[in-house]
Design an enzyme around this catalytic site. Structure first.
Site, PDB file in Angstrom:
ATOM      1  CG  HIS A 189      -1.628   1.287   1.542  1.00 25.82           C
ATOM      2  ND1 HIS A 189      -3.173   1.053   1.588  1.00 25.82           N
ATOM      3  CD2 HIS A 189      -1.134   2.542   1.702  1.00 25.82           C
ATOM      4  CE1 HIS A 189      -3.551   2.483   1.772  1.00 25.82           C
ATOM      5  NE2 HIS A 189      -2.465   3.374   1.972  1.00 25.82           N
ATOM      6  CD  GLU A 190       1.352   3.651   3.841  1.00 25.31           C
ATOM      7  OE1 GLU A 190       1.717   4.615   3.326  1.00 25.31           O
ATOM      8  OE2 GLU A 190       0.562   3.620   4.296  1.00 25.31           O
ATOM      9  CG  HIS A 208       0.672   6.083  -0.838  1.00 25.30           C
ATOM     10  ND1 HIS A 208      -0.587   6.506  -1.390  1.00 25.30           N
ATOM     11  CD2 HIS A 208       0.209   5.723   0.333  1.00 25.30           C
ATOM     12  CE1 HIS A 208      -1.813   6.426  -0.572  1.00 25.30           C
ATOM     13  NE2 HIS A 208      -1.303   5.616   0.591  1.00 25.30           N
ATOM     14  CG  ASP A 249      -4.579   6.524   1.351  1.00 25.01           C
ATOM     15  OD1 ASP A 249      -4.659   5.243   0.735  1.00 25.01           O
ATOM     16  OD2 ASP A 249      -3.799   6.893   2.103  1.00 25.01           O
TER      17      ASP A 249
END
Length: 346
Positions: free
Chosen positions: A296-297, A300, A309
């Site tokens: 997820h990170e 980014h 998000d």
């Protein structure tokens, strides 16, 4: 003027708004942005005032993180310079599902106002005409999406850089192979992070292999929606980049965060990931896992996939894939759940 990736509140008191915008959202919340000067210099902070007003006869509860009434931890504004989008450079956090305490209440007929220093989150060093709009999709306590968008305000900035130039990109360290380093982590935390990075690498590699093989089964459609070649190629390029980042880039994990989140990053500062309280209690693999959090990170970072998000949680991500596949491809949790593949899909 600063653009140091730190959220700040305050600055000079806004005496009188020379320009403002407002738009009523579906839940009766009107959002207005104002600024006290129409021209700023290179050393001036860009401070805007955001006001949300409840125009209904009932209390309105909206998620705090969809408002500017606390720490700003994802992009809440649409900023352009001479019509060109200005990227967000502030924190982006992965949070757990919202609790009752995560909602902000505005009473009937009441307003709440804060001042936000935007030049710490958006690079406004280039001379030009800037348009600033509050642009967030809020969620009320009934989990219904609400449009909190304002009209745009305009300010001319005589910046440190001449009009039309591009700010220098954040330098990225190049290494022949990947590496993992730690900041403010105990020995036991380092051991856990090493395992989590291995799990994240395996998820990224598996997702990359699935997409490289041209598969478009339930695993793809559940998280990224109906197939089109353009959207599929976007997902494919994202996972190729995430895999490359895990395998070939210098990753740093910082353990100093004491907030309740899973983790956060600054998208223009690859490849440093700050892990927080929820990370340590998460499983190593599976839904909302340590490995998935790192996927997820990693998504980014602007040099990787540049995701945002838009929604959190499996139910929200699955619904987003149905209603708005283009946004699903920009949603970090959608990438995490595709990588975790739990429950498994083919």
């Amino acid at each position: 003027m600063s653009w140091n990736h730190v959220v700040k509140f305050g600055g000079s008191v806004v005496a009188a708004a020379l320009c403002f915008g407002a738009q009523a959202a579906g839940n009766g919340i009107v959002t207005k942005v104002s600024i006290d000067k129409q021209t700023l210099g290179a050393s001036d902070d860009v401070v805007v005032k955001v006001t949300m007003t409840n125009t209904t006869s009932q209390p309105q509860q909206i998620l705090k993180w969809d408002t500017p009434f606390g720490d700003i931890e994802h992009s809440l504004f649409d900023v352009t310079r001479d019509g060109v989008p200005v990227p967000y450079e502030g924190m982006i956090a992965k949070r757990p599902a919202p609790a009752a305490s995560d909602y902000f209440t505005i009473q009937p007929g009441k307003s709440h106002t804060v001042q936000i220093e935007l030049s710490s989150m958006y690079n406004m060093s280039v001379t030009g005409e800037y348009k600033i709009r509050y642009k967030a999709k809020g969620s009320n306590k009934n989990k219904q999406a609400e449009d909190l968008t304002s009209d745009a305000v305009t300010v001319y900035i005589e910046g440190a850089l001449r009009r039309g130039v591009m700010p220098e990109a954040q330098p990225v360290q190049s290494l022949a192979g990947g590496s993992l380093s730690y900041s403010k982590c105990s020995a036991s935390q380092q051991s856990t992070i090493s395992s989590a990075v291995a799990a994240g690498t395996a998820m990224a590699s598996d997702g990359d292999a699935y997409l490289a093989a041209g598969k478009a089964g339930t695993r793809y459609t559940k998280w990224f929606g109906a197939y089109t070649s353009a959207r599929y190629n976007t997902a494919k390029s994202h996972f190729a980049a995430i895999k490359d980042a895990f395998q070939n880039k210098p990753i740093t994990v910082d353990c100093s965060c004491n907030k309740t989140y899973y983790a956060y990053v600054y998208p223009t500062q690859p490849y440093k990931i700050y892990v927080c309280k929820a990370f340590w209690s998460a499983p190593m693999t599976g839904t909302d896992s340590k490995g998935g959090t790192l996927v997820h990170e990693m998504s980014h970072f602007n040099v990787v996939a540049g995701t945002d998000d838009h929604v959190y949680g499996q139910s929200g991500a699955a619904q987003l894939a149905i209603t708005d596949p283009d946004t699903a491809l920009d949603n970090a949790d959608s990438h995490e759940y595709f990588g975790e593949n739990t429950p498994a899909g083919n």
